[in-house]
Scaffold this active site. Structure first.
Site, PDB file in Angstrom:
ATOM      1  N   GLU A   1      52.537  30.351  35.135  1.00  0.00           N
ATOM      2  CA  GLU A   1      52.590  31.312  36.237  1.00  0.00           C
ATOM      3  C   GLU A   1      52.846  32.660  35.590  1.00  0.00           C
ATOM      4  OE1 GLU A   1      52.908  33.824  38.691  1.00  0.00           O
ATOM      5  OE2 GLU A   1      55.031  33.292  38.714  1.00  0.00           O
TER       6      GLU A   1
ATOM      7  N   GLY B   1      52.190  33.650  27.932  1.00  0.00           N
ATOM      8  CA  GLY B   1      51.537  32.453  28.449  1.00  0.00           C
ATOM      9  C   GLY B   1      50.409  31.976  27.561  1.00  0.00           C
TER      10      GLY B   1
ATOM     11  N   GLY C   1      56.014  34.242  33.048  1.00  0.00           N
ATOM     12  CA  GLY C   1      56.233  35.494  32.323  1.00  0.00           C
ATOM     13  C   GLY C   1      54.932  36.243  32.112  1.00  0.00           C
ATOM     14  N   SER C   2      54.848  36.953  31.003  1.00  0.00           N
ATOM     15  CA  SER C   2      53.691  37.794  30.730  1.00  0.00           C
ATOM     16  C   SER C   2      52.476  36.969  30.334  1.00  0.00           C
ATOM     17  CB  SER C   2      54.019  38.782  29.601  1.00  0.00           C
ATOM     18  OG  SER C   2      54.164  38.087  28.372  1.00  0.00           O
TER      19      SER C   2
END
Length: 517
Positions: free
Chosen positions: A270, A253, A248-249
């Site tokens: 990721e 993260g 995600g963003s």
């Protein structure tokens, strides 16, 4: 399909009560908690209502972790090839339901059918990879300095794995993680994006049937909990979850990494991509043009590997830019269910507003909008946010360029020397994917070498998107450093143990130490 009924999958419809979907599936049982808050679901295609999604709370997430822990204790002792058999059965079920799953992805995420089916194919492909892997989970034999001793290394099941996924790949990213986790002997707790819960329910339906078909597979092997950020935080904070994989963003993260790190757990991240392509004077422009358009406009710019920055040699831009504008202006944008459509809608109003804000900032900072950027109103469903992909000329990595906007905006800049182009490629906080188009071996090799692209993916004469299952997927810097899918990514889902076996009659110590009693 614009109603709130999901297709029947393998003879069973995903769980629903009236028009309300469950907050969780725990040990194969759908949970409809009394008094749970609900979120109205709407299709990005036309704003049509899809029903109501109940939202789980941290207490329900904790129960899912507890059951996943119990399942892990049993699953870890099942031989790896038998664990691979479960994944084989899952893959067969996905093959038989590929078209129905793709329809749900189109309905809920807005992808054109070809891309939706491609995402389901990724699940099939990772199943095949994982099945083969189940007979290749290898360690090492290492030379011991002591006589009559053998030293070896093993990889063993790790524990329950938390998987947090984003809306743009509502099936594939979970599959990358879960299929490897299953063959590695782990159970999974999945928190999908609250924007695409119907995809998750459909997936869980198929996986639950495969689990039920196999005596060795415990019911709690795959848990699903649909909730907001507090549910993800609860999973990240739970000490019973040794690994949390989050997609995600960057902002999300960082929160996950801080929470998991505070308890010395592992995180596999990721996150954002701000991907660039360099077009050199020797590039084949016919190939480059096709790669640019798909990478920049495909999935309405909502891929982590979307091409966002085009770095073109100053001698090439006068020829390339008009061709690129012509291609953009001819792109069929509209309802993905209409044959011939290549670009569907943005996921929601917030994404459209973020795109407009980025375009405004680009103009203020010195950029020039070459084409696109406006919302389309004609010949598209009224309730969807359909936009013309935008091209913006910029003098370099402006502040707005260094921020990833999850929308179809392509920033175009020029360079003179290859070192300058590589510096532009590397000059953003993210480091996921990159590409160069060149016919010169020296330029290609420099781009891939230690002083070249600093991204986790560096391609030559192909675009930034379209990664294959066999290669490890992920990036550096603010992209998070995690690797999913192929190569040796499986090691993230296991724990390593070093063993020394004495098969002699003496007890020599290492490093020549003597300690006689």
């Amino acid at each position: 399909m614009t109603d709130n009924t999901l297709p029947v999958l393998a003879g069973v419809q995903p769980p629903v009560r009236g028009s309300t979907y469950p907050a969780a599936i725990i040990d194969g049982e759908a949970r409809f908690p009394e008094g749970a808050p609900a979120r109205a679901l709407k299709s990005p295609l036309d704003g049509a209502p899809l029903g109501s999604q109940l939202l789980a709370d941290p207490a329900l997430a904790a129960e899912a972790v507890e059951r996943a822990q119990a399942a892990f204790m049993a699953w870890r002792t099942v031989p790896a090839p038998r664990r691979g058999e479960l994944v084989r059965r899952i893959g067969e079920a996905v093959r038989q339901n590929k078209r129905e799953l793709a329809r749900i992805i189109t309905l809920e995420a807005g992808k054109i059918p070809a891309e939706a089916e491609g995402e389901v194919q990724e699940w099939i492909d990772i199943c095949e990879f994982a099945v083969g892997l189940s007979r290749q989970l290898h360690g090492l034999t290492i030379a011991s300095e002591r006589p009559d001793h053998r030293m070896m290394e093993q990889w063993l099941p790790l524990g329950p794995v938390g998987v947090i996924t984003a809306f743009n790949f509502p099936v594939a990213v979970w599959a990358w993680n879960a299929m490897l986790a299953f063959v590695c002997g782990d159970s999974v707790i999945w928190k999908p994006s609250e924007k695409t819960p119907l995809c998750a329910l459909a997936v869980q339906t198929l996986v639950g049937q495969a689990i039920a078909s196999m005596d060795e597979a415990p019911a709690g092997l795959s848990q699903l909990v649909v909730g907001l950020a507090d549910v993800g935080e609860a999973i990240a904070a739970d000490t019973r979850v040794p690994l949390v994989s989050a997609t995600g963003s960057v902002r999300m993260g960082k929160r996950v990494a801080a929470t998991v790190g505070a308890r010395l757990g592992r995180s596999l991240l990721e996150l954002g991509g701000n991907n660039a392509m360099i077009v050199t004077p020797t590039a084949r422009l016919d190939l480059a043009l096709r790669a640019i358009v798909f990478a920049a406009a495909g999935t309405a710019g909502q891929r982590c590997t979307t091409l966002r920055r085009l770095i073109v040699h100053e001698s090439v831009l006068p020829e390339l830019l008009p061709k690129l504008v012509k291609a953009y202006e001819s792109l069929p944008v509209g309802d993905p269910r209409v044959p011939g459509t290549l670009v569907g809608p943005l996921i929601d109003a917030a994404s459209f507003e973020a795109m407009q804000l980025a375009l405004d900032d680009a103009k203020i900072q010195g950029g020039r909008i070459v084409c696109g950027g406006r919302r389309i109103a004609d010949n598209v469903p009224a309730g969807g946010f359909y936009v013309q992909p935008a091209i913006v000329e910029v003098p370099g990595n402006l502040k707005v360029v260094c921020h990833e906007t999850f929308a179809p905006i392509l920033y175009v800049m020029t360079y003179r020397e290859l070192d300058e182009a590589i510096a532009l490629n590397n000059g953003v906080p993210q480091g996921l994917s990159s590409a160069i188009f060149t016919e010169r071996m020296q330029e290609a090799e420099r781009f891939m070498a230690a002083a070249g692209s600093d991204c986790g993916i560096a391609n030559v004469n192909i675009g930034t998107s379209g990664a294959e299952i066999g290669g490890a997927f992920g990036g550096e810097k603010e992209t998070g450093g995690g690797r999913e899918s192929g190569s040796d990514s499986w090691k993230a889902y296991m724990r390593r143990t070093t063993n020394t076996i004495n098969y002699g009659d003496a007890l020599p110590l290492a490093q020549g130490i003597r300690f006689d009693v």
